[in-house]
Write a protein that holds these residues in place. Sequence first.
Motif, short mmCIF file in Angstrom:
data_model
loop_
_atom_site.label_atom_id
_atom_site.label_comp_id
_atom_site.label_asym_id
_atom_site.label_seq_id
_atom_site.Cartn_x
_atom_site.Cartn_y
_atom_site.Cartn_z
N HIS A 33 0.83 -1.21 0.00
CA HIS A 33 0.00 0.00 0.00
C HIS A 33 0.86 1.26 0.00
O HIS A 33 0.64 2.19 -0.79
CB HIS A 33 -0.92 -0.02 1.23
N ILE A 34 1.86 1.29 0.86
CA ILE A 34 2.72 2.48 0.97
C ILE A 34 3.54 2.67 -0.30
O ILE A 34 3.65 3.79 -0.83
CB ILE A 34 3.64 2.36 2.20
N VAL A 35 4.12 1.59 -0.82
CA VAL A 35 4.98 1.69 -1.99
C VAL A 35 4.20 2.16 -3.22
O VAL A 35 4.65 3.05 -3.96
CB VAL A 35 5.66 0.34 -2.27
N LEU A 36 3.03 1.58 -3.44
CA LEU A 36 2.24 1.98 -4.61
C LEU A 36 1.77 3.43 -4.49
O LEU A 36 1.80 4.18 -5.48
CB LEU A 36 1.04 1.04 -4.77
N LEU A 37 1.35 3.82 -3.30
CA LEU A 37 0.90 5.20 -3.13
C LEU A 37 2.08 6.17 -3.25
O LEU A 37 1.94 7.25 -3.84
CB LEU A 37 0.23 5.35 -1.76
N ALA A 38 3.24 5.77 -2.73
CA ALA A 38 4.42 6.62 -2.84
C ALA A 38 4.85 6.76 -4.30
O ALA A 38 5.28 7.84 -4.73
CB ALA A 38 5.56 6.04 -2.01
N ALA A 39 4.72 5.68 -5.06
CA ALA A 39 5.09 5.73 -6.47
C ALA A 39 4.22 6.74 -7.22
O ALA A 39 4.70 7.51 -8.05
CB ALA A 39 4.96 4.35 -7.10
N VAL A 40 2.93 6.75 -6.89
CA VAL A 40 2.02 7.70 -7.54
C VAL A 40 2.40 9.13 -7.18
O VAL A 40 2.47 10.02 -8.04
CB VAL A 40 0.56 7.40 -7.13
N VAL A 41 2.66 9.37 -5.89
CA VAL A 41 2.95 10.72 -5.43
C VAL A 41 4.28 11.22 -5.99
O VAL A 41 4.42 12.38 -6.38
CB VAL A 41 2.96 10.77 -3.89
N LEU A 42 5.28 10.34 -6.05
CA LEU A 42 6.61 10.76 -6.47
C LEU A 42 6.75 10.83 -7.99
O LEU A 42 7.42 11.72 -8.52
CB LEU A 42 7.66 9.81 -5.89
N ILE A 43 6.13 9.88 -8.69
CA ILE A 43 6.27 9.86 -10.16
C ILE A 43 5.41 10.96 -10.78
O ILE A 43 5.86 11.70 -11.66
CB ILE A 43 5.88 8.48 -10.71
N TRP A 44 4.16 11.06 -10.33
CA TRP A 44 3.28 12.10 -10.84
C TRP A 44 3.16 13.19 -9.77
O TRP A 44 2.15 13.28 -9.06
CB TRP A 44 1.91 11.53 -11.18
N SER A 45 4.19 13.98 -9.62
CA SER A 45 4.21 14.99 -8.56
C SER A 45 3.31 16.18 -8.87
O SER A 45 3.11 17.05 -8.02
CB SER A 45 5.64 15.49 -8.33
N ASP A 46 2.78 16.24 -10.08
CA ASP A 46 1.87 17.32 -10.45
C ASP A 46 0.45 16.78 -10.53
O ASP A 46 -0.41 17.12 -9.75
CB ASP A 46 2.30 17.95 -11.77
N ARG A 47 0.19 15.91 -11.49
CA ARG A 47 -1.11 15.27 -11.63
C ARG A 47 -0.98 14.08 -12.55
O ARG A 47 -0.05 13.99 -13.35
CB ARG A 47 -2.17 16.25 -12.15
N ILE A 48 -1.94 13.15 -12.43
CA ILE A 48 -1.95 11.95 -13.26
C ILE A 48 -2.72 12.27 -14.54
O ILE A 48 -3.89 12.67 -14.48
CB ILE A 48 -2.61 10.78 -12.51
N PRO A 49 -2.11 12.11 -15.71
CA PRO A 49 -2.74 12.55 -16.95
C PRO A 49 -4.09 11.92 -17.23
O PRO A 49 -4.97 12.55 -17.81
CB PRO A 49 -1.71 12.16 -18.02
N VAL A 50 -4.29 10.66 -16.84
CA VAL A 50 -5.51 9.95 -17.24
C VAL A 50 -6.66 10.14 -16.26
O VAL A 50 -7.76 9.63 -16.49
CB VAL A 50 -5.22 8.44 -17.39
N LEU A 51 -6.45 10.88 -15.17
CA LEU A 51 -7.50 11.08 -14.18
C LEU A 51 -7.86 12.56 -14.07
O LEU A 51 -7.03 13.44 -14.32
CB LEU A 51 -7.05 10.56 -12.80
#
Length: 222
Positions: A33-51
């Motif tokens: 849970h932590i790793v996947l959420l951290a990956a989202v926050v760190l990789i897409w530090s601005d916003r996720i293009p598809v959402l």
Amino acid sequence: MGGSGQAMIGLLIWRELTVISRTGGYWMAMAVHIVLLAAVVLIWSDRIPVLDGTFLDQAVAVQTAVLSIVLPWAAVRCGGTDHDGGPALLAATIATRPSRVVLAKCVGLSAALAAIVMSGLPLAILAQQVSALPRLRVPLDMLPLVALSSFAAAVSTATLLWPVNRLARWCVATAATAGAAYWAPSGAISTMVFLGVGLIGSLVVSLSADSSLRYLPDCHAG
């Protein structure tokens, strides 16, 4: 319920939490849970293009999807009496009603799953700061997810009463949790819905255990 019954349930809840905390799968679920959420926050530090929505909205959406899978898996995998006839065997061993064992399992699982949800709090705060939103948004977004853990615990515990294997239990619990997370209204309403269904479900499952788990399985009988 007398004082002795309440004390017994308290001890059973503590036992459930102890067993879960000693299970490697529980900490694995929290780490995923932590790793996947951290990956989202760190990789897409601005916003996720598809959402759509703010970055915090997107992070919460991803976290909800991850928890819909992780919470049921942790509940089914790490339950203290997850083998066939476990609750009935434990109830017979300590001379108490199966309903108390099952109720304690629901409460213990709810608390343990809520801890998994709260492990993502630092990343939720980071997403809130990136989105430049009021701090109040973090608890407002986290409360429905904490309430979802109560729902997942009730559903996962209910599957323990079915004569199916662990994989089937996880699939059913995951489908129910994911469906509830997707279709439930947003905001405070979803919190009340998840808590209400989780509470009622836990009580119904616990009360039904006195009849469905009245006898030990054949492998333990005699």
